[in-house]
Scaffold this motif. Structure first.
Motif, mmCIF file in Angstrom:
data_model
loop_
_atom_site.group_PDB
_atom_site.id
_atom_site.type_symbol
_atom_site.label_atom_id
_atom_site.label_comp_id
_atom_site.label_asym_id
_atom_site.label_seq_id
_atom_site.Cartn_x
_atom_site.Cartn_y
_atom_site.Cartn_z
ATOM 1 N N ALA A 91 0.830 -1.205 0.000
ATOM 2 C CA ALA A 91 0.000 0.000 0.000
ATOM 3 C C ALA A 91 0.868 1.260 0.000
ATOM 4 O O ALA A 91 0.579 2.237 -0.698
ATOM 5 N N LEU A 92 1.939 1.243 0.784
ATOM 6 C CA LEU A 92 2.853 2.390 0.793
ATOM 7 C C LEU A 92 3.469 2.597 -0.586
ATOM 8 O O LEU A 92 3.665 3.731 -1.034
ATOM 9 N N ALA A 106 5.679 4.894 -4.627
ATOM 10 C CA ALA A 106 6.929 5.029 -3.867
ATOM 11 C C ALA A 106 7.630 3.678 -3.826
ATOM 12 O O ALA A 106 7.113 2.671 -4.327
ATOM 13 N N LYS A 107 8.819 3.666 -3.254
ATOM 14 C CA LYS A 107 9.525 2.420 -2.978
ATOM 15 C C LYS A 107 9.451 2.170 -1.480
ATOM 16 O O LYS A 107 9.765 3.073 -0.694
ATOM 17 N N ALA A 108 9.054 0.982 -1.087
ATOM 18 C CA ALA A 108 8.900 0.666 0.327
ATOM 19 C C ALA A 108 9.341 -0.770 0.576
ATOM 20 O O ALA A 108 9.044 -1.662 -0.217
ATOM 21 N N ALA A 109 10.059 -0.959 1.680
ATOM 22 C CA ALA A 109 10.518 -2.306 2.035
ATOM 23 C C ALA A 109 10.870 -2.338 3.508
ATOM 24 O O ALA A 109 11.353 -1.350 4.068
ATOM 25 N N LEU A 110 10.626 -3.499 4.144
ATOM 26 C CA LEU A 110 11.104 -3.689 5.509
ATOM 27 C C LEU A 110 12.627 -3.759 5.507
ATOM 28 O O LEU A 110 13.234 -4.229 4.544
ATOM 29 N N MET A 111 13.256 -3.261 6.548
ATOM 30 C CA MET A 111 14.705 -3.286 6.657
ATOM 31 C C MET A 111 15.114 -3.572 8.096
ATOM 32 O O MET A 111 14.316 -3.417 9.026
ATOM 33 N N ILE A 135 11.350 0.602 8.265
ATOM 34 C CA ILE A 135 10.964 0.609 6.854
ATOM 35 C C ILE A 135 11.884 1.567 6.115
ATOM 36 O O ILE A 135 12.194 2.659 6.603
ATOM 37 N N ALA A 136 12.327 1.177 4.911
ATOM 38 C CA ALA A 136 13.008 2.095 3.991
ATOM 39 C C ALA A 136 11.956 2.592 3.006
ATOM 40 O O ALA A 136 11.329 1.786 2.314
ATOM 41 N N LEU A 137 11.761 3.892 2.958
ATOM 42 C CA LEU A 137 10.703 4.474 2.131
ATOM 43 C C LEU A 137 11.289 5.595 1.276
ATOM 44 O O LEU A 137 11.892 6.536 1.804
#
Length: 232
Positions: A91-92, A106-111, A135-137
């Protein structure tokens, strides 16, 4: 010479050089950390956020970095309450509906927690019963408190927000409260305008095109008969 610097803004520092608030309780500003006349922030970073700020003394460079129309990517490390699932991360990335409209993709990923991250003063609010995650956003717009509103919209309020990169510039190796000079990039300019047409030359070409071509000399003359040889 044009100057461009990067600064690691600590928590609870206003992203400006003066405090327009109450004189009885002055707040920390950029002037407490940077003593460089003539430089100004290229974009903002909220008082309760940390991380990378760029400052310059060049107006066009400042506009190129900060103006949302150039869509310069900005990457944030976001510590959030809870552990977002795949649907929240997607969703992000796809865009979140906020009061002022849908956010851009956007680009979103757990980190994992960023390596060498410094302690925040004061520390974040922690609840033993609720875990937290990072999160890296990366976004390409700059609405007011956008990242915090985005994570809240998917059910994970922001606990700590650090801007890690703006375009090609990052926080790498820069401690909180420190700044350093950067190499100044070439600023993309608007396309060069085409030269104005020569109206007189255009008029001559049009006149020449509308005038019928003149026949070549003697083009319509009848061919002469060969002369008979004389007698005698």
């Amino acid at each position: 010479m044009t100057r461009l610097i990067r600064f690691n803004k600590p928590y609870d520092v206003l992203p400006q050089f003066t405090d327009r608030g109450s004189e009885s309780s002055p707040r920390a500003t950029l002037s407490d950390w940077i003593d460089l006349p003539g430089v100004y922030p290229a974009g903002r970073l909220d008082r309760d956020s940390e991380g990378l700020m760029l400052l310059t003394d060049h107006g066009r460079l400042q506009a190129w970095i900060s103006d949302p129309q150039h869509k310069m990517p900005k990457t944030y490390w976001v510590q959030v309450e809870g552990t977002p699932d795949a649907a929240a991360i997607q969703a992000l990335a796809d865009g979140v509906e906020l009061k002022d409209g849908l956010t851009r993709p956007a680009k979103a990923a757990l980190m994992d927690e960023p390596d060498g991250i410094w302690a925040r003063n004061p520390p974040i609010r922690v609840r033993k019963s609720v875990p937290d995650s990072w999160i890296a956003l990366t976004i390409r717009e700059g609405r007011n408190r956008q990242v915090r509103r985005m994570t809240a919209a998917v059910g994970h309020p922001t606990l700590r927000l650090i801007r890690a990169a703006i375009g090609i510039w990052t926080l790498d190796g820069l401690s909180p409260g420190n700044w350093e000079d950067l190499e100044v990039p070439s600023i993309p300019g608007p396309p060069k305008p085409k030269p104005a047409p020569n109206r007189q030359a255009i008029a001559r070409r049009k006149a020449a095109a509308s005038t019928p071509a003149r026949p070549e000399p003697n083009a319509r003359a009848k061919p002469r008969k060969p002369r008979k040889p004389r007698k005698g």
